[in-house]
Design a protein around this motif. Sequence first.
Motif, mmCIF file in Angstrom:
data_model
loop_
_atom_site.group_PDB
_atom_site.id
_atom_site.type_symbol
_atom_site.label_atom_id
_atom_site.label_comp_id
_atom_site.label_asym_id
_atom_site.label_seq_id
_atom_site.Cartn_x
_atom_site.Cartn_y
_atom_site.Cartn_z
ATOM 1 N N ASP A 63 0.850 -1.250 0.032
ATOM 2 C CA ASP A 63 0.004 0.011 0.032
ATOM 3 C C ASP A 63 0.941 1.133 0.012
ATOM 4 O O ASP A 63 0.654 2.307 0.901
ATOM 5 C CB ASP A 63 -1.029 -0.006 1.063
ATOM 6 N N ASN A 111 2.709 -3.902 8.501
ATOM 7 C CA ASN A 111 2.378 -4.206 6.945
ATOM 8 C C ASN A 111 3.000 -5.469 6.518
ATOM 9 O O ASN A 111 3.171 -5.474 5.442
ATOM 10 C CB ASN A 111 2.399 -3.207 6.115
ATOM 11 N N ASP A 119 3.867 -2.463 -6.241
ATOM 12 C CA ASP A 119 2.719 -1.940 -4.906
ATOM 13 C C ASP A 119 1.832 -3.086 -4.661
ATOM 14 O O ASP A 119 0.898 -2.978 -5.679
ATOM 15 C CB ASP A 119 2.484 -0.596 -5.099
ATOM 16 N N SER A 159 -1.287 -4.029 -3.431
ATOM 17 C CA SER A 159 -2.274 -3.282 -2.508
ATOM 18 C C SER A 159 -3.908 -4.065 -3.177
ATOM 19 O O SER A 159 -3.733 -4.922 -4.089
ATOM 20 C CB SER A 159 -2.369 -1.955 -3.039
#
Length: 717
Positions: free
Chosen positions: A390, A400, A430, A432
Amino acid sequence: MPKRPEPDWSIPVGVEAPKLHLYNSLTRKKELFVPQGQVVTWYSCGPTVYDDSHMGHARSYVSFDILRRVMQDYFGYPVHYVMNITDIDDKIIKRARTKYLIKQYNDSQVPMEQVYHDIAAAMEQHNAIIATTTDPDKRKMFIDEVQKVKAAADAVKAASVLQNSAEASIKQEQLLCSAASVLGEWLDRQKGKDVSDNSIFAELPRHYEEEFIKDMKALNVLPADVVTRVSEYVPQIVEYVKKIIDNGYAYESNGSVYFDVGKFDAEPNHYYAKLVPEAYGNQEALEEGEGALSANAAQEKRSPNDFALWKASKPGEPAWPSPWGPGRPGWHIECSAMASEIFGESLDIHTGGVDLKFPHHDNELAQAEAHYNNDHWVRYFLHTGHLHIDGCKMSKSLKNFITIKKALEANSAAHLRIAFLLHAWKDTLDYSSNTMEGARQFYKMLSEFKLNIQDLIRRTGYTSTTWSSEEVTLQSAFDNCRIDVHKALCDSIDTKTTLDRTRDLITEANKYMNNNVKVNSQLLLNISDYIGKLMNMFGVPLGDSSTCEGQGSEKLIAVAEVVGNIREQLRQWSRDKEMNVQELQKQLLGLCDGIRDDMLPPLGVRLEDREGGAPSIKLVDAAALMQEIQTKKDQEESRRQEKTKKKAEQMAKEPRETPKDPKDMYRTPEYSQWDASGIPTHDKDGKEITKSQSKKLSKLMEAQRKKFEKWQAQHQS
């Protein structure tokens, strides 16, 4: 049906075929790939196995698996793939030692009064560590650990005050579990130096190596041809270090051996930090590379830039014999020695994560070139980009940190692989919800296209006679896709562009199917075969699109059982002489819905009704289909609840007065007599009600009846 020939990768005749270029970290540019021999020699830095593998590992090993598959299956290079397992390392030693001491402590059944005392001492020591920690992430992690232990200790005290011995006992176990990290650090400082048996340090990495292998298998990563473990190559590493000393590029100090960076860099045919020259002299990175247990190394080295090839073992560390005394290999030397043991003085490809560039890979290069006195130990260095969660760097302190096992609970291996394919392997990725939703949608598009082609063939058979301007346009799109895919794969294996062009081709094929009643199914099948083979090469199998038969005897038997049960139900209904036509129709329609919604989905069979024709039958992943159905049911239930809520809110706004029961609405002093339904027959003076008046009263009663029944329905639901 005869098996059709496999679709080949060849691009249309007359098109100049580009050649494979790879982005080489050594030169920081894309270079034509020219292997040194007939077999590509490839060494990959493997994991340091002291904990569960995480998404950062997945980023590297799935990406390299994709590159390896493309080079083998698309470009046709025979590849000899070697990966190491680091099972001797400062982190492993510390973790294994701590785990061993905690187990000993728990097995000794220390009285709880002593446990409280020890935990208090451990927390005091931990607070002292926090006070000297400058890294904000580590500091936050240490503070979180202390707070967790404090909360667990408070829970024990609360249970004890309540004199609930059973609850207090449970809370005590929870306290020991919560305090394991803090208490383990304290025990390690007290007794760590007494742990010396090498077998104690072997159990932990062997466990996490097995877990890593399971994770890689779950991600559909091909196994390495050779796996080298540091613990199994110590004698070879010792010989490798001796050769570097003999060549004048290393020296012994207090039982340890250090690489002489200054001496190496001064030679005309050598230079240090080839990959990241700007990091030369970065002491923070160098110290981190030396490991947490090498605090005294600075006093033993001639220069701060020198690094350990062999470490003299201190009390509490595993040890192997060497000419310089009992010790263990340094971190960087292991890959140089083991890769050289397999491939000799030069290898084609070396891979690893971008965070390993300096100092690890730069040190590897220096060691190997010092050993062989050459300047070409690695021809192509490939590094995968960082993985963010994220938008942030993955970190336990930031909460995370995601293990591969956890990621696979939320996503399929195919979805994760497509997420990587949709990004360049050397760029930051990334991880996410948006990234994974994009991957899921792409996979769904691929699967639906394959299923639609299967269904088309099942309904219409193979046709290849239709060839008009529409087929010419689609064939041209197919040819251009193959050309663009080849260019993309030659361009440092650009999978993002490859998947973009695949999406474009599917869009054109779908337009063709939607705009034409009569289609050339062979052309569509050729496209489906090509896309299926492409994805299979990437490690995302979509199944065999050349057939729509069942998936083995187990599924065939399961479908036969469904048919048998349906047949038996129909036979029972046919024998039921009391069932009328309307009831039979209702039961049959219910059975039809049950076949579609309940019986076939668990078998991975999706039945889709089609107006005016036979239904579409698609074989899909059963778990995914059941999840899709459950999601639909959840959405319908959510809509039902929302409707009920709005209805209740509307009723709350309406007057709460109960409407009068129609049979009692005329039971008033205005009338003296009524019929059986409650309609007045005489007024209050005994005069008979006229027919027109009676008709009017009946209409008013009917309106009241409808209003009353509506009110009843609303308040009974």
